[in-house]
Design an enzyme around this catalytic site. Structure first.
Site, short mmCIF file in Angstrom:
data_model
loop_
_atom_site.label_atom_id
_atom_site.label_comp_id
_atom_site.label_asym_id
_atom_site.label_seq_id
_atom_site.Cartn_x
_atom_site.Cartn_y
_atom_site.Cartn_z
N ASP A 132 29.16 -7.11 1.75
CA ASP A 132 30.04 -8.96 2.58
C ASP A 132 31.58 -8.46 2.20
O ASP A 132 31.82 -8.14 1.56
CB ASP A 132 29.72 -9.86 1.05
CG ASP A 132 30.32 -10.83 1.61
OD1 ASP A 132 31.26 -11.18 2.93
OD2 ASP A 132 29.92 -11.97 0.76
N LYS A 156 40.55 -10.62 7.58
CA LYS A 156 39.08 -11.28 8.28
C LYS A 156 39.48 -12.44 9.35
O LYS A 156 38.46 -12.69 10.49
CB LYS A 156 38.00 -12.17 7.58
CG LYS A 156 36.52 -11.81 8.10
CD LYS A 156 35.70 -12.37 6.72
CE LYS A 156 35.08 -12.65 7.34
NZ LYS A 156 34.15 -13.10 5.74
N GLU A 167 26.07 -14.24 7.18
CA GLU A 167 25.86 -14.34 5.84
C GLU A 167 25.18 -15.69 5.30
O GLU A 167 24.67 -14.98 4.42
CB GLU A 167 27.98 -14.78 5.61
CG GLU A 167 28.63 -14.04 5.90
CD GLU A 167 30.36 -14.61 5.66
OE1 GLU A 167 30.32 -15.40 5.59
OE2 GLU A 167 30.95 -13.10 5.79
N ASP A 202 27.79 -22.27 2.49
CA ASP A 202 28.79 -21.34 2.40
C ASP A 202 29.98 -21.43 1.86
O ASP A 202 30.63 -21.95 3.18
CB ASP A 202 28.53 -19.88 3.14
CG ASP A 202 28.70 -18.72 2.34
OD1 ASP A 202 29.62 -19.06 2.04
OD2 ASP A 202 28.64 -17.56 2.87
#
Ligand code: ATP
Ligand code: MG
Length: 652
Positions: A8, A79, A180, A202
């Site tokens: 992850d 990211k 994810e 999330d």
């Protein structure tokens, strides 16, 4: 074969897992922590004796720990930059947030600059991946060369490819990129062996994702189907930290007469270390307030003011924090609602809501979700580990170590090509399950057309150019031939990683041209929402647009064919009356066409076809052996951009 790891790669923290002994196991980093900060820094050390300066890259915990003293060369949150253009609005937002320099790369992508050296975000992410990989190698005593890496569901093609590249640079063959939320559902489903509809909520450090999934886990075979997904690529814990920071800065300025301005570039640069300390204190307080009612924020010797050194302390209560960020938490609910609507479900259809992402440790987040859902969300998963665990389950599936689980993911917006008259031809409709492939044959629209220009768009508007251009290319060297006779096979394929490949091929010459579409930047949830709303608002206009383009193309086709008919026996032998009608209709249609009178164009085209049919029937009546002139089917759609193609077209 070595073990395939699951990673992850988070905005703020990353984790790595391996599936072993029938379950996913999180591997610690070299500091003994189960998650690793996605921090990379260039550290300079001066040798006291020789005065020589040496530099080294440090990653993870050690990089995060020295962020305060090295703000310009400590990189985090990359990211948010990966696979994006420098002029992307989200990059601008990150620029406002970051203490390091974000600069345009050689191809217009967003890069970072450290100590005068320009680097691509993939290189930075690669360092994080390498750190994780090497920590595992030390523990298992064998090389790690293959991985499954997760990305937010909203990552587009360019972002996914960049993530794969980061893996490659780190010495990892990335076997699969998975979303994810899908990974979280996979780990959850495997663990609980439960079937039903679940929502994965999330809220991580940088992004918010919500996905509605259908789990069917049973002995005969398991399936996880993503029904819909939504989110916000710029909503996460870092935004909470920023809010708290802004609040603290206002307090500091007020109490000490300083003028720190987080939104001013010059002030930011001048106060880089100060801001870094405030940011860290803000995050620390936020985390403490998840388990305490009050957190003490203490920033001694923060800076120099006119009155002397600034020693700042503040006691923040949980209530106060909640007041500062409630609107950010509330921003997660509309995407939640939308994903339900897209999945065609009501809240009461959802069997479980699973909280993922460490920011969901905040009690107010849990409470907000609970109030919305009407039931307690599940909290029996570790929010910052479950995604890596799911990635390792996927890795085990690829290795055949786990019974096959069928994973069905979706794309959030339609993908198509521009056809004659700027009409969007949706080859792959939104929420299609991936992997998926569209294949059809298109034909040229002009005599001896030498090439076709393929433009690939993503979006819901009928007017192609109103959607997002993903890429374009030209297939040339087409063999000469009449309009409508030269064929181009077009294939659009989205693979299991969500990467789009487009190919155009002429079967006769074997010439082919293809691209792996490079997107111009990320589509955030807001962008997707805006594009959907825009499509809705323009639905009627688009319908009229499509109708008129279709009518025009049909008329052109009929008119072009008219002269051909006139040379045929069936026409020559037709009764004068019909011939006259034919001529008149051709004239009327030409006039209507020139005037762009859509209603008349449609009527006269229809009439022309009817007259032709009558001519055909008269001929058939006269000689049974004769052929009826077939009225060509007319559905205009073609791949050529400015060279519209003949009505021989795919029926979508
Ligand atoms: N106990 C806690 N209470 C509140 N927030 C927390 C807590 N622990 C961590 N966080 C916050 O959670 C965020 C990190 O979450 P997580 O590790 O899930 O994100 P990530 O995977 O790095 O990001 P993303 O999934 O967006 O790429 C950070 O903003 C951190 O401050
Ligand atoms: Mg995450």
């Amino acid at each position: 074969m070595g073990k395939i790891v699951g990673i992850d790669l988070g905005t703020t923290k990353s984790a790595i897992a391996i599936y072993e002994n029938d379950q996913p196991k999180i591997y610690q980093n070299t500091k003994g922590k189960r998650t690793t900060p996605s921090y990379v820094a260039l550290k300079k050390t001066k040798d006291k004796k020789s005065g020589e300066v040496s530099q080294e890259w440090i990653v993870g915990e050690t990089a995060k720990n020295q962020a305060i003293v090295n703000p310009l060369s400590t990189l985090y949150g990359v990211k948010r930059l990966i696979g994006r253009r420098f002029d992307d609005p989200e990059v601008k937002k990150m620029e406002a947030l970051a203490s390091y320099k974000i600069v345009p790369g050689p191809n217009g992508d967003a890069w970072v600059e450290v100590d005068g050296q320009k680097m691509a975000p993939v290189e930075i992410s690669a360092k994080v991946l390498r750190e994780l990989k090497e920590a595992v190698e030390k523990q298992i005593g064998e090389p790690v060369t293959e991985a499954v890496i997760t990305v937010p569901a909203y990552f587009n093609d360019a972002q996914r490819k960049a993530t794969k590249d980061a893996g490659k640079i780190a010495g990892l063959d990335v076997k699969r990129i998975i979303n994810e939320p899908t990974a979280a559902a996979l780990a959850y489903g495997m663990d609980k062996q439960k079937s039903g509809k679940i929502a994965v909520y999330d809220l991580g450090g940088g992004t918010f994702d919500v996905s509605i999934l259908d789990l069917s886990m049973d002995k005969e075979g398991s399936m996880i189907r993503v029904l819909a997904t939504n989110g916000d690529t710029f909503l996460g814990g870092e935004n909470f930290d920023e809010r708290i920071s802004e609040f603290l800065i206002a307090k500091i300025n007020e109490e000490h007469g300083t003028d720190i301005d987080i939104h001013d570039k010059a002030s930011k640069a001048a106060n880089a270390t100060v801001l870094q300390r405030i940011r860290e204190a803000a995050e620390k307080a936020k985390i403490e307030l998840s388990s305490q009612d009050v957190a003490e924020i203490s920033l001694p010797f923060l800076m120099q003011s006119a009155e002397g050194p600034v020693n700042f302390t503040y006691n923040m209560s949980r209530k106060e924090l909640e007041g500062l960020v409630q609107d950010l938490i509330d921003k997660t609910l509309p995407p939640f609602q939308k994903s339900l609507a897209d999945a065609g479900l009501k809240l009461s259809d959802i069997d479980d809501v699973i909280l993922v992402g460490a920011q969901t440790r905040m009690p107010k987040v849990v409470e907000t979700v609970k109030n919305f859902y009407g039931k307690e969300p599940r909290r029996d998963v570790t929010p910052d580990e479950i995604v890596a665990m799911g990635a390792s389950v996927q890795a085990a599936i690829l290795q055949g170590n786990v019974e096959d689980v069928l994973l069905l993911d979706v794309i959030p917006l339609s993908i198509g090509i521009r056809t004659a008259g700027d009409v969007m031809f949706k080859a792959i409709p939104r929420n299609s399950t991936i992997p998926t492939e569209f294949k059809d044959t298109f034909s040229t629209n002009q005599d001896n057309q030498p090439n076709v220009d393929i433009r690939v768009y993503q979006g819901e508007r009928d007017v192609a150019s109103q959607n997002k251009l993903l890429g374009n290319f030209t297939l040339d060297g087409l063999p000469p031939g009449k309009a409508g006779t030269v064929e181009v096979e077009l294939t659009l394929a989205i693979d299991a990683d969500g990467v789009l490949n487009v190919e155009a091929k002429n079967a006769k010459t074997g010439r082919a041209q293809k691209i792996t579409v490079k997107a111009n930047g990320g589509l955030s949830e807001q962008e997707v929402a805006r594009m959907l709303k825009d499509a809705e608002a323009n639905a009627e206009k688009d319908r009229i647009f499509r109708e008129s383009v279709t009518a025009l193309a049909n008329a052109d086709f009929e008119l072009k064919d008219a002269s051909r008919h006139k040379e045929q026996d069936y026409y020559k032998q037709a009764p004068e009356e019909l011939k006259q009608q034919f001529e008149e209709t051709v004239k009327d249609l030409t006039t209507a066409r020139d005037k762009r009178d859509v209603q008349q164009i449609i009527e006269k085209t229809e009439k022309l076809k009817n007259v032709l049919t009558s001519i055909g029937e008269a001929f058939a009546g006269a000689s049974t052996a004769s052929e009826t002139p077939a009225a060509p089917e007319a559905t205009p759609a073609a791949a050529a951009e400015d060279k519209p193609k003949t009505p021989k077209a795919p029926t979508p």
